[in-house]
Every structure is written in structure tokens, then in C-alpha cells.
Design an enzyme around this catalytic site. Structure first.
Site, PDB file in Angstrom:
ATOM      1  N   SER A   1       0.823  -1.193   0.000  1.00 38.36           N
ATOM      2  CA  SER A   1       0.000   0.000   0.000  1.00 38.36           C
ATOM      3  C   SER A   1       0.870   1.261   0.000  1.00 38.36           C
ATOM      4  CB  SER A   1      -0.955  -0.023   1.196  1.00 38.36           C
ATOM      5  OG  SER A   1      -1.843   1.057   1.170  1.00 38.36           O
TER       6      SER A   1
ATOM      7  N   ASP B   1      -6.427   1.357  -3.268  1.00 38.70           N
ATOM      8  CA  ASP B   1      -7.629   1.207  -2.448  1.00 38.70           C
ATOM      9  C   ASP B   1      -7.903   2.476  -1.647  1.00 38.70           C
ATOM     10  OD1 ASP B   1      -5.658   1.015  -0.490  1.00 38.70           O
ATOM     11  OD2 ASP B   1      -6.458  -0.812   0.428  1.00 38.70           O
TER      12      ASP B   1
END
Length: 480
Positions: free
Chosen positions: A108, A248
Site C-alpha cells: 500500500s 484502495d
């Protein structure tokens, strides 16, 4: 082959579950360890699975880790559906449509020397109970593991993600709009262009790089703030969008190149979708309650598993349209949305594209500039930042000391904000002062970082609260 519980391996390696999957330093994420994590997931959580969807982000270390995961999948006689380098929500969506679990290799937004693995059941992200079952499982750590070659990506995985949004919003939804995409090293940089152009927008590509850039949408770097403003002066666009590494979490900016806060994006998206129940961590902007737009608001600890649990509870209690979001802007859809005969199905994992499209389409439909979409929200503003390379033990010790000494708490966190009114210990230490200002300290669940969240009545005041608190923390740490 050494046989240990996954918990023992986690302690030995330093690769452990945080707020979103297993995370650790790349040098510690050996093929054998990644094989062990995957084996524990397949046996302890999804033992009846026959097919696993596998994909990863654009970190240089991610393909090799994915290959180790593939080796574990194949060793148990299961089939790999390889999505390649795609957004985490795209992989999760396809897995849900296929009725299969998924494994996504991604770090991430965390620093470049780290990476991670996220695990999904057929119905969505694993729970904390699933993590516990994995950690208790006995696994073998193979030596000299031979990594298989990853197959060609299955194009159906990307197509399903594109179709999800084009079918719901329509091919003319963004006709006449010019959208800039800050591509950097986001795994969504190509599919995002595909989606925006399919909705009728003209797309400007900016900032593409082959060097991984750890974009944190919750603590946007100064250089990214200045860069967006410079691009706005050079290019005539209606909005600028980007994501973190695995796409995301969204980063949405207006026509002036000013980035919107993620929790504001969450509130606006929930309003656009006409949600009845909204679940979000305690760190999100308190304007959520003040809007009085939602029948139910639920506050949780920070981390998508807690948000998902809150969403599930709200749905069980009869809420009609349940959504969730985090302060980083990642948006979760727990119910189907029906509009003009079109259906948007649930996707209860963080997604960057839905909030982008909700705001972009909402602005166009309302004939608003992107800078005007939040004009009706109560005037509460948030800021956040972090101290990197700050040991978790040090963060926890600091919070314990402040809990025991309110005078020290006020002096360190917000000496000009007046007396302490209330303390929220849902996750870390969140303090409301008599001025209405809020300061929240919390150790990161993914990396050795101390995070600070602040809220006030102006942008400048919120940022000042955050910056000053972290400076005082650094001063105290240096004196220790």
C-alpha cells in the site's frame, strides 16, 4: 523443513498482521515465510477452496512474493487465477464474482523497504478471528523454495472492474470533463485512464514514474501538495485524481490542485450514494454527524476489519444502504445501490475509484466546480501527519504516560486549546478540548510510525495543531 506456528514465525521475522494484512520489511519477507503465510491462510481459513485469485502492486519486490504465494497455492493442488498488477479492489471484486478467495501482494502506502500480503475470503477481507486462526496454525517453512514463473495475467479480472463502473455510471457520465491523473507508481494508473475515458472524460497523464512512490493519502507529502498546485497552473483540468500504491485509497483534488481530505471525500460519497448507515473509524471528521444526513453513524477502531465488522452489524440490524470509509478516503460499499435501473453491487473492501466517480459525477450533475462540492458541509477541518521511524513501543509508552497525567496531556497535545473535555481511547488517545479542537495520537498498525490527527474550525488551525504536537513529541523523545 522447519515446522512452527505462524505466530512463532511472525515473532522471529517481524512480519506480522497490522491494520490491513501482514506487513514487514522486504528482506524479512523471504520466499519460505510468504509460502508459510499463504499455507496457513489456505488451510486455516479457506480449506475447501479450489481456486485462488492472485495479484500484486507495482513494488519491485511484489512479483517474487506473489510467486512464493503461487507456489503454496499449487502445492495444495489449487488453481491460480493470476490478475497481474491490478488495484486491490479489482482483484477482490473478481474473486467475489468468481466465488473464490484472493491473495494480494501489496505494501500500500508504507515505506519502500517494506511490503505486505492481504488475504480475502470469498465474501471479502479476512477478520481478526481469521488472523488468529492463521497464527495458531502449524506450518512448514520450505528451504531453497523454487519459485514458479507467474502466468500471463487473465484479462477478465481488469475487464470486470472497468465494467462495474461503466455499467453503473454510463458512458456519458463525464463527457466534456477534463481529468488529470497523477499516475506516479500507482497500480491503477492505466485502468483508471481506461475507466475515465470510457465514461467520456478527457484524461491528462501526469507524473508517471518507474520508481515506486509511497503515496499516503492520509498524510500527503509536501512535494505532492506543491506539485498538484503547479500542475493546476500549467493545465486546464476540472479535477486531478490519484491513488496510493495499490489503489484502495483515493487522492482527489480540485481544479486548483488542492487535495481534498479523505474523510471529507468519504462524507460526500456517502451523501451521493444516499447511504442510511455510515461506519467509519474514530479518527474521521466529526462533520459526519453534524451533517445529519444519515440515520446511523458508527465509529470504530482504525483499520478496515473493524469498519467491515461495523458494516456487517449495521446490515444485520436492518440498515437499508450501508457504507463505510476511512480517514484515508478508502470507501467500502456494503449494500447494492440502485439508480435509474442500474445496479452497483456491494464491494466491502477499500476502493479508490468509487469515491472518485461519485464526486466527479456529482459535481458535473450539480454544475459545480470540484472546489465547490463540499460547500454545504459543517466547517470542521482535519489534518494528519506522522513521525516515521518512531518505535511502536515508544508510541505506546508516550500514550500511557499522557493518560496518567492530564496536565502533561494538555501541554504536549494542545496547550492553547483549554481544558480537556473528553478522552476517547477507542484507538490510541483522542482528546477533545474546551476550544472544540481535537488532537489524536496513535501508533501506526503497519509501520514504526506515530500518527497524529487534528481537527479544528479552520484548515490552518488543524494543520498547526498537528504540526505543533508532533514537534513537541520529537522534542520530548530527544530529551528521553
Amino acid at each position: 523443513m522447519t515446522v512452527l506456528t505462524l505466530q512463532d514465525l511472525a515473532i522471529q521475522s517481524g512480519v506480522a498482521f497490522g491494520t490491513s494484512g501482514a506487513r514487514g520489511k522486504v528482506v524479512d519477507m523471504t520466499p519460505g515465510l510468504c509460502h508459510a503465510y499463504t499455507t496457513a491462510f489456505l488451510n486455516a481459513v479457506v480449506p475447501k477452496a479450489t481456486t485462488i485469485v492472485l495479484g500484486h502492486d507495482l513494488r519491485p519486490s511484489s512479483p517474487a512474493i506473489a510467486a512464493a504465494c503461487a507456489a503454496a497455492i499449487q502445492s495444495l493442488g489449487m488453481q491460480v487465477v493470476y490478475g497481474g498488477a491490478l488495484p486491490t479492489p479489482a482483484l477482490a471484486l473478481y474473486a467475489a464474482q468468481l466465488g473464490a478467495p484472493a491473495i494480494v501482494v501489496t505494501g500500500s502506502h508504507i515505506p519502500f523497504d517494506r511490503n505486505g500480503i492481504k488475504f480475502y475470503r470469498e465474501e471479502g477481507e479476512i477478520t481478526k478471528a481469521d488472523e488468529r486462526a492463521m497464527l495458531d496454525f502449524l506450518v512448514g517453512v520450505p528451504r531453497d523454495l523454487k519459485l514458479p514463473a507467474l502466468p500471463a495475467p487473465d484479462p477478465q479480472v481488469e475487464r470486470a472492474y472497468v465494467r462495474r463502473y461503466v455499467d453503473f455510471f454510463g458512458t456519458e457520465a463525464l463527457a466534456g470533463e477534463t481529468i488529470a491523473v497523477y499516475e506516479h507508481s500507482s497500480v491503477a494508473r492505466d485502468v483508471l485512464r481506461t475507466i475515465l475515458e470510457a465514461l467520456g472524460a478527457e484524461v491528462i497523464s501526469l507524473g508517471r514514474t518507474d520508481v515506486f512512490v509511497p503515496i499516503d493519502t492520509e498524510a500527503v507529502r509536501h512535494e505532492d501538495i506543491e506539485q498538484a498546485r503547479e500542475w493546476a497552473e500549467l493545465h486546464d483540468f476540472d479535477a486531478i485524481v490519484s491513488t496510493d500504491g495499490d489503489a484502495d485509497r483515493p487522492l482527489i483534488g480540485d481544479e486548483r490542485g488542492e487535495w481534498l481530505r479523505g474523510d471529507v471525500v468519504g462524507i460526500l460519497t456517502a451523501q451521493q450514494l444516499q447511504a442510511t448507515a455510515v461506519v467509519t473509524p474514530v479518527s474521521s471528521n466529526s462533520a459526519l454527524e453534524s451533517t445529519q444526513s444519515f440515520a446511523q453513524v458508527v465509529r470504530t477502531r482504525i483499520g478496515s476489519p473493524y469498519v467491515i465488522e461495523g458494516m456487517q452489524n449495521a446490515a444485520k440490524a436492518g440498515a437499508e444502504l450501508v457504507v463505510g470509509f476511512e480517514a484515508n478516503g478508502g470507501f467500502l460499499l456494503g449494500s447494492q445501490v440502485l439508480r435509474d435501473g442500474r445496479r452497483l453491487g456491494p464491494l466491502p473492501t477499500r476502493d479508490a475509484v468509487l469515491p472518485m466517480l461519485a464526486l466527479l459525477c456529482g459535481a458535473k450533475a450539480g454544475k459545480l466546480k470540484m472546489s465547490e462540492v463540499g460547500y454545504r458541509l459543517p466547517k470542521r477541518f482535519t489534518a494528519s501527519d506522522r513521525i516515521q521511524n518512531f518505535a511502536t513501543a515508544s508510541s505506546l509508552a508516550l500514550i500511557v504516560r499522557l493518560r496518567m497525567d492530564h496536565a502533561a496531556m494538555r501541554e504536549l497535545m494542545a496547550p492553547q486549546a483549554g481544558e480537556v473535555v473528553s478522552i476517547d481511547e477507542t484507538d490510541g488517545l483522542r482528546v477533545l478540548f474546551v476550544s472544540g479542537d481535537i488532537v489524536h495520537l496513535r501508533p501506526s498498525g503497519n509501520a514504526p510510525e506515530l500518527r497524529c490527527y487534528a481537527e479544528s474550525t479552520t484548515v490552518d488551525q488543524a494543520k498547526q495543531l498537528c504540526d505543533d504536537c508532533l514537534l513537541r513529541v520529537l522534542k520530548v523523545a530527544a530529551q528521553a
